[in-house]
Every structure is written in C-alpha cells, then in structure tokens.
Write an enzyme that holds these catalytic residues in place. Structure first.
Site, PDB file in Angstrom:
ATOM      1  N   ARG A  23     -58.123  52.840  -5.321  1.00  0.00           N
ATOM      2  CA  ARG A  23     -58.421  51.861  -4.270  1.00  0.00           C
ATOM      3  C   ARG A  23     -57.379  50.760  -4.163  1.00  0.00           C
ATOM      4  NH1 ARG A  23     -63.356  49.248  -6.218  1.00  0.00           N
ATOM      5  NH2 ARG A  23     -62.294  49.639  -8.169  1.00  0.00           N
ATOM      6  N   GLU A  28     -54.479  38.839 -12.578  1.00  0.00           N
ATOM      7  CA  GLU A  28     -54.365  37.384 -12.509  1.00  0.00           C
ATOM      8  C   GLU A  28     -52.885  37.049 -12.507  1.00  0.00           C
ATOM      9  OE1 GLU A  28     -56.445  35.732 -15.880  1.00  0.00           O
ATOM     10  OE2 GLU A  28     -58.322  35.644 -14.754  1.00  0.00           O
ATOM     11  N   ARG A  59     -29.990  33.057  -2.540  1.00  0.00           N
ATOM     12  CA  ARG A  59     -30.447  31.664  -2.509  1.00  0.00           C
ATOM     13  C   ARG A  59     -30.189  31.057  -3.880  1.00  0.00           C
ATOM     14  NH1 ARG A  59     -33.509  30.674   2.075  1.00  0.00           N
ATOM     15  NH2 ARG A  59     -34.320  32.527   3.126  1.00  0.00           N
ATOM     16  N   HIS A  62     -30.133  26.526  -7.375  1.00  0.00           N
ATOM     17  CA  HIS A  62     -30.741  25.237  -7.058  1.00  0.00           C
ATOM     18  C   HIS A  62     -31.377  24.576  -8.268  1.00  0.00           C
ATOM     19  CE1 HIS A  62     -31.491  27.207  -2.881  1.00  0.00           C
ATOM     20  NE2 HIS A  62     -30.263  26.725  -2.963  1.00  0.00           N
ATOM     21  N   LYS A  71     -40.436  26.463 -12.912  1.00  0.00           N
ATOM     22  CA  LYS A  71     -40.860  27.396 -11.866  1.00  0.00           C
ATOM     23  C   LYS A  71     -41.402  28.678 -12.489  1.00  0.00           C
ATOM     24  CE  LYS A  71     -37.259  25.794  -8.698  1.00  0.00           C
ATOM     25  NZ  LYS A  71     -36.028  26.171  -7.980  1.00  0.00           N
ATOM     26  N   TYR A 131     -43.250  31.049  -5.684  1.00  0.00           N
ATOM     27  CA  TYR A 131     -43.046  30.307  -6.916  1.00  0.00           C
ATOM     28  C   TYR A 131     -43.888  29.050  -6.968  1.00  0.00           C
ATOM     29  CZ  TYR A 131     -39.195  28.197  -4.138  1.00  0.00           C
ATOM     30  OH  TYR A 131     -38.423  27.618  -3.157  1.00  0.00           O
ATOM     31  N   GLU A 142     -31.955  17.201  -4.902  1.00  0.00           N
ATOM     32  CA  GLU A 142     -31.596  18.615  -5.002  1.00  0.00           C
ATOM     33  C   GLU A 142     -30.086  18.778  -5.143  1.00  0.00           C
ATOM     34  OE1 GLU A 142     -33.148  22.716  -3.174  1.00  0.00           O
ATOM     35  OE2 GLU A 142     -32.423  21.296  -1.676  1.00  0.00           O
ATOM     36  N   LYS A 167     -26.054  25.133   3.044  1.00  0.00           N
ATOM     37  CA  LYS A 167     -26.138  24.349   1.807  1.00  0.00           C
ATOM     38  C   LYS A 167     -25.610  25.155   0.617  1.00  0.00           C
ATOM     39  CE  LYS A 167     -30.130  24.093  -0.119  1.00  0.00           C
ATOM     40  NZ  LYS A 167     -31.533  23.817  -0.413  1.00  0.00           N
ATOM     41  N   ASP A 168     -26.023  26.407   0.518  1.00  0.00           N
ATOM     42  CA  ASP A 168     -25.613  27.224  -0.627  1.00  0.00           C
ATOM     43  C   ASP A 168     -24.128  27.571  -0.579  1.00  0.00           C
ATOM     44  OD1 ASP A 168     -28.191  27.051  -1.504  1.00  0.00           O
ATOM     45  OD2 ASP A 168     -28.726  29.105  -1.005  1.00  0.00           O
TER      46      ASP A 168
END
Length: 181
Positions: A23, A28, A59, A62, A71, A131, A142, A167-168
């Site tokens: 199914r 969790e 990405r 950072h 994170k 995240y 940042e 930005k990156d």
C-alpha cells in the site's frame, strides 16, 4: 533510526525506520526524543523550508555568520548530492567537506550542524528538498562560499557547469570568506 557517523564527526547520516507494504510506507522523519536518544542532539527547530530545483542546479555553499543554523535535510522527490563544509577555525576538521547522496528512494537525512556551510546539486531531473533549521533566516547575515573553491576541492558529481543563482555565482573564495572562530 540508524545513525551513521561520517568523516566529520559532527555531521551525521540519519536513516529512519521505514514501515512499508504493497500500500505504501510510513516513517517518522523527525522525532525529537528519538533523535536525542540516538545522537545526544537536543535541538529546537524553528523553521521548515522546501525548495524545488531542476536537474543540474547547484545551491550553496550557504551559511549565516550570525545566527548560525543547524539543518536537518532530506529529499522527498528526486536525488541530490548534499555537502557540508566545516568552517569553524577551532575545529580539527576545519576546511573539510562531506558529501552524500540523498534521495526520495533512500530516505536518508543529513544533520548539518551550526558552523558549517551547506549546499547541494540536483542529480535527477528535478528534486524537492526539505530542511528544518535551528534558527531563522537572516538575509543580512547570509554568506556564500564559491561552490568550486579550489582549496575545498569538492568533488561534485556534475556534467559540465551547474546552473547557479546570481547570489551563488558571486560566492567568495574560502580563504577570503567570513568564517567562525
């Protein structure tokens, strides 16, 4: 859950116990008590982020120089190569990186502690990335380290040049970046 230490002791791979049958499945993705019991981590998550990226997007790397974020990251669609870089000068693993493939299929999660730069590249047609963070986003704090920094020499599994945000594409070299003590 199964906890796998990595080459950087503070970075952990977390694999949930998955219950499945014809199914579907259930697991969790986060349980504070279970995580604390298995790892000793007692963290409060204050923000939950969700991004979608096309294949070939990179990405990162950072971090926030003030209000550093821990994170807990995972992929719910597709696959990414996820990277954590230790940018704590006082750490024995300063300047080292760890990378792992995270996917909807393997259901792995990565714990990226505060004091690390973080990034990922999409290795599937597209990916959806979730995240949890231990602090809020403060754009004024940042920072971004260049994804292709020669001193870090991250072995990204890329075909050609990745697709980067404005930005990156302006990420600083590791040796010139604002780092943690």
């Amino acid at each position: 859950m199964n906890i796998t230490p990595t080459t950087i002791p503070d970075v952990l791979i977390i694999e949930p116990k998955v219950f499945g049958d014809e199914r579907g499945f259930f697991f969790e993705s986060y349980n504070r008590k279970s995580l604390q019991a298995a790892t000793g981590l007692d963290v409060d998550f204050v923000q939950h982020n969700h991004s979608r990226s096309a294949g070939g997007v990179l990405r990162g790397l950072h971090y926030q120089i003030q209000h550093p974020q821990g994170k807990l990251v995972r992929v719910i669609l597709g696959e990414v190569f996820d990277v954590a870089v230790d940018i704590r000068r006082s750490s024995p693993t300063f300047g080292q990186w760890f990378g792992a493939f995270l996917s909807a299929e393997n259901k792995r999660q990565l714990w990226v502690p505060p004091g690390f730069a973080h990034g990922f590249c999409v290795t599937s047609e597209y990916a959806e990335f979730l995240y949890l963070t231990t602090d809020f986003w403060f754009p004024e704090h940042e920072r971004c380290i260049a994804w292709n920094d020669p001193d870090l020499a991250i072995e990204w599994p890329l075909q050609g040049t990745p697709s980067l945000s404005a930005k990156d594409s302006q990420g600083r070299l590791f040796r010139e970046a604002d780092l943690f003590p």
